[in-house]
Write a protein that holds these residues in place. Sequence first.
Motif, PDB file in Angstrom:
ATOM      1  N   LEU A 232      46.602  37.591 -20.530  1.00  0.00           N
ATOM      2  CA  LEU A 232      45.467  37.070 -21.287  1.00  0.00           C
ATOM      3  C   LEU A 232      45.894  36.675 -22.698  1.00  0.00           C
ATOM      4  CD1 LEU A 232      42.489  39.468 -20.411  1.00  0.00           C
ATOM      5  CD2 LEU A 232      42.678  37.040 -19.841  1.00  0.00           C
ATOM      6  N   PHE A 233      46.715  37.522 -23.329  1.00  0.00           N
ATOM      7  CA  PHE A 233      47.159  37.238 -24.696  1.00  0.00           C
ATOM      8  C   PHE A 233      47.982  35.956 -24.749  1.00  0.00           C
ATOM      9  CE2 PHE A 233      47.378  42.141 -25.214  1.00  0.00           C
ATOM     10  CZ  PHE A 233      45.990  42.215 -25.183  1.00  0.00           C
ATOM     11  N   LYS A 234      48.849  35.766 -23.756  1.00  0.00           N
ATOM     12  CA  LYS A 234      49.681  34.560 -23.721  1.00  0.00           C
ATOM     13  C   LYS A 234      48.833  33.302 -23.523  1.00  0.00           C
ATOM     14  CE  LYS A 234      53.753  36.862 -21.750  1.00  0.00           C
ATOM     15  NZ  LYS A 234      54.618  36.986 -20.538  1.00  0.00           N
ATOM     16  N   LYS A 235      47.805  33.422 -22.696  1.00  0.00           N
ATOM     17  CA  LYS A 235      46.977  32.258 -22.381  1.00  0.00           C
ATOM     18  C   LYS A 235      46.009  31.933 -23.514  1.00  0.00           C
ATOM     19  CE  LYS A 235      44.337  30.340 -18.509  1.00  0.00           C
ATOM     20  NZ  LYS A 235      43.790  30.630 -17.149  1.00  0.00           N
ATOM     21  N   TYR A 236      45.555  32.987 -24.216  1.00  0.00           N
ATOM     22  CA  TYR A 236      44.591  32.791 -25.298  1.00  0.00           C
ATOM     23  C   TYR A 236      45.049  33.550 -26.549  1.00  0.00           C
ATOM     24  CZ  TYR A 236      41.655  31.271 -21.396  1.00  0.00           C
ATOM     25  OH  TYR A 236      41.166  30.633 -20.283  1.00  0.00           O
ATOM     26  N   PRO A 237      46.155  33.130 -27.141  1.00  0.00           N
ATOM     27  CA  PRO A 237      46.705  33.857 -28.299  1.00  0.00           C
ATOM     28  C   PRO A 237      45.737  33.878 -29.473  1.00  0.00           C
ATOM     29  CG  PRO A 237      47.748  31.702 -28.047  1.00  0.00           C
ATOM     30  CD  PRO A 237      46.934  31.929 -26.809  1.00  0.00           C
ATOM     31  N   GLY A 238      45.715  35.029 -30.139  1.00  0.00           N
ATOM     32  CA  GLY A 238      44.887  35.183 -31.316  1.00  0.00           C
ATOM     33  C   GLY A 238      43.412  35.388 -31.058  1.00  0.00           C
ATOM     34  N   ARG A 239      43.049  35.523 -29.811  1.00  0.00           N
ATOM     35  CA  ARG A 239      41.621  35.584 -29.460  1.00  0.00           C
ATOM     36  C   ARG A 239      41.109  37.028 -29.356  1.00  0.00           C
ATOM     37  NH1 ARG A 239      38.588  31.516 -26.473  1.00  0.00           N
ATOM     38  NH2 ARG A 239      36.477  31.800 -27.269  1.00  0.00           N
ATOM     39  N   PHE A 240      41.985  38.012 -29.522  1.00  0.00           N
ATOM     40  CA  PHE A 240      41.619  39.405 -29.250  1.00  0.00           C
ATOM     41  C   PHE A 240      41.865  40.304 -30.472  1.00  0.00           C
ATOM     42  CE2 PHE A 240      42.984  37.215 -25.433  1.00  0.00           C
ATOM     43  CZ  PHE A 240      41.984  37.504 -24.517  1.00  0.00           C
ATOM     44  N   PRO A 241      41.042  40.185 -31.514  1.00  0.00           N
ATOM     45  CA  PRO A 241      41.275  40.986 -32.719  1.00  0.00           C
ATOM     46  C   PRO A 241      40.881  42.449 -32.587  1.00  0.00           C
ATOM     47  CG  PRO A 241      39.277  39.688 -32.970  1.00  0.00           C
ATOM     48  CD  PRO A 241      39.918  39.249 -31.674  1.00  0.00           C
ATOM     49  N   LEU A 242      40.095  42.768 -31.554  1.00  0.00           N
ATOM     50  CA  LEU A 242      39.600  44.133 -31.377  1.00  0.00           C
ATOM     51  C   LEU A 242      39.964  44.663 -29.996  1.00  0.00           C
ATOM     52  CD1 LEU A 242      35.946  43.587 -32.709  1.00  0.00           C
ATOM     53  CD2 LEU A 242      37.986  44.145 -34.048  1.00  0.00           C
TER      54      LEU A 242
END
Length: 305
Positions: A232-242
């Motif tokens: 998920l992080f690779k596909k949507y980088p920077g989208r998960f601050p929490l």
Amino acid sequence: MTSRRSFIKNSAAALAGTALVPGFSKAFFQPKVTVLGVQLFTLFNEIDADVPGALKKLSAIGYKEIESAFSKKGGYYGLKPKEFAALVKDHGMSWKSHHVLGAPFKLPPDQKMPLDASGQPMKIPPMRNLTDNLQELVDEAAEGGVPYLVCATIPANTREELVKAVIVLNKAGEACKKAGIQFAYHNHDWEFKTVDGKQPYEVFLKETNAQNVKMELDLCWVTKAGIDPLELFKKYPGRFPLFHAKDIDKDFKGPQPVGTGVVDFKRILTGAETAGLKHIFVEHDMPADAYASLTTSFKNLSPLL
């Protein structure tokens, strides 16, 4: 006197040298999450009886940040936003995030109401939501100085609900942006199940504004859903601050304190930089002993930061 040219040259050489030291350059250039927060829903059955006492215990365990949620007293544990913020500060912590509902409360059809400490279905008091009370909730978060407003859940079990959910999340993201707040969505495991040929979580990521709508990834529920957070992080980088940090037992029946189940926290945290991680909130839904659970989670998770 050192010339500007020689200063730049020497500085560049020094920085290049740090790249030769394993792990140094990443630590030097990238901010890290160094403190742990706690989601107060863990204390749903205890906190309203003694809010200052609960915060004192959490601070004593070592928690530095607070994510608030629903209260049987209404409001912010019976307080106004500024009052609650001041109380948190008085106990040496900071109020970083607040949970709200996306729509009037309704359980997904395949889920049952969580049990309270006495083993009875949890009773939910009337709660405001983003569909009906958006601006009011955003204004209160701004009044309290809360950096994040998080949608705890929103119905998305049919095509119609999914379409409406995207509209609500985008509206909330825009309203929060205008107020100087970051909006985010918190997942369970059901968002990863297919609805009308689509996965709700994927739809949320693709069809909401990537700057206005971030994600609070619950590591327990994403593990139960069989999804690899690193992908998920690779596909949507920077989208998960929490992150929500709680474990789950090997049979995937329910949450556990961090370090007592099967969630691979150490591996997931290797993707923190790609995720855009800013804050981690420990949570445990309806534990038998909330403070014991939070103490165990703190002791097991802290060394990984």
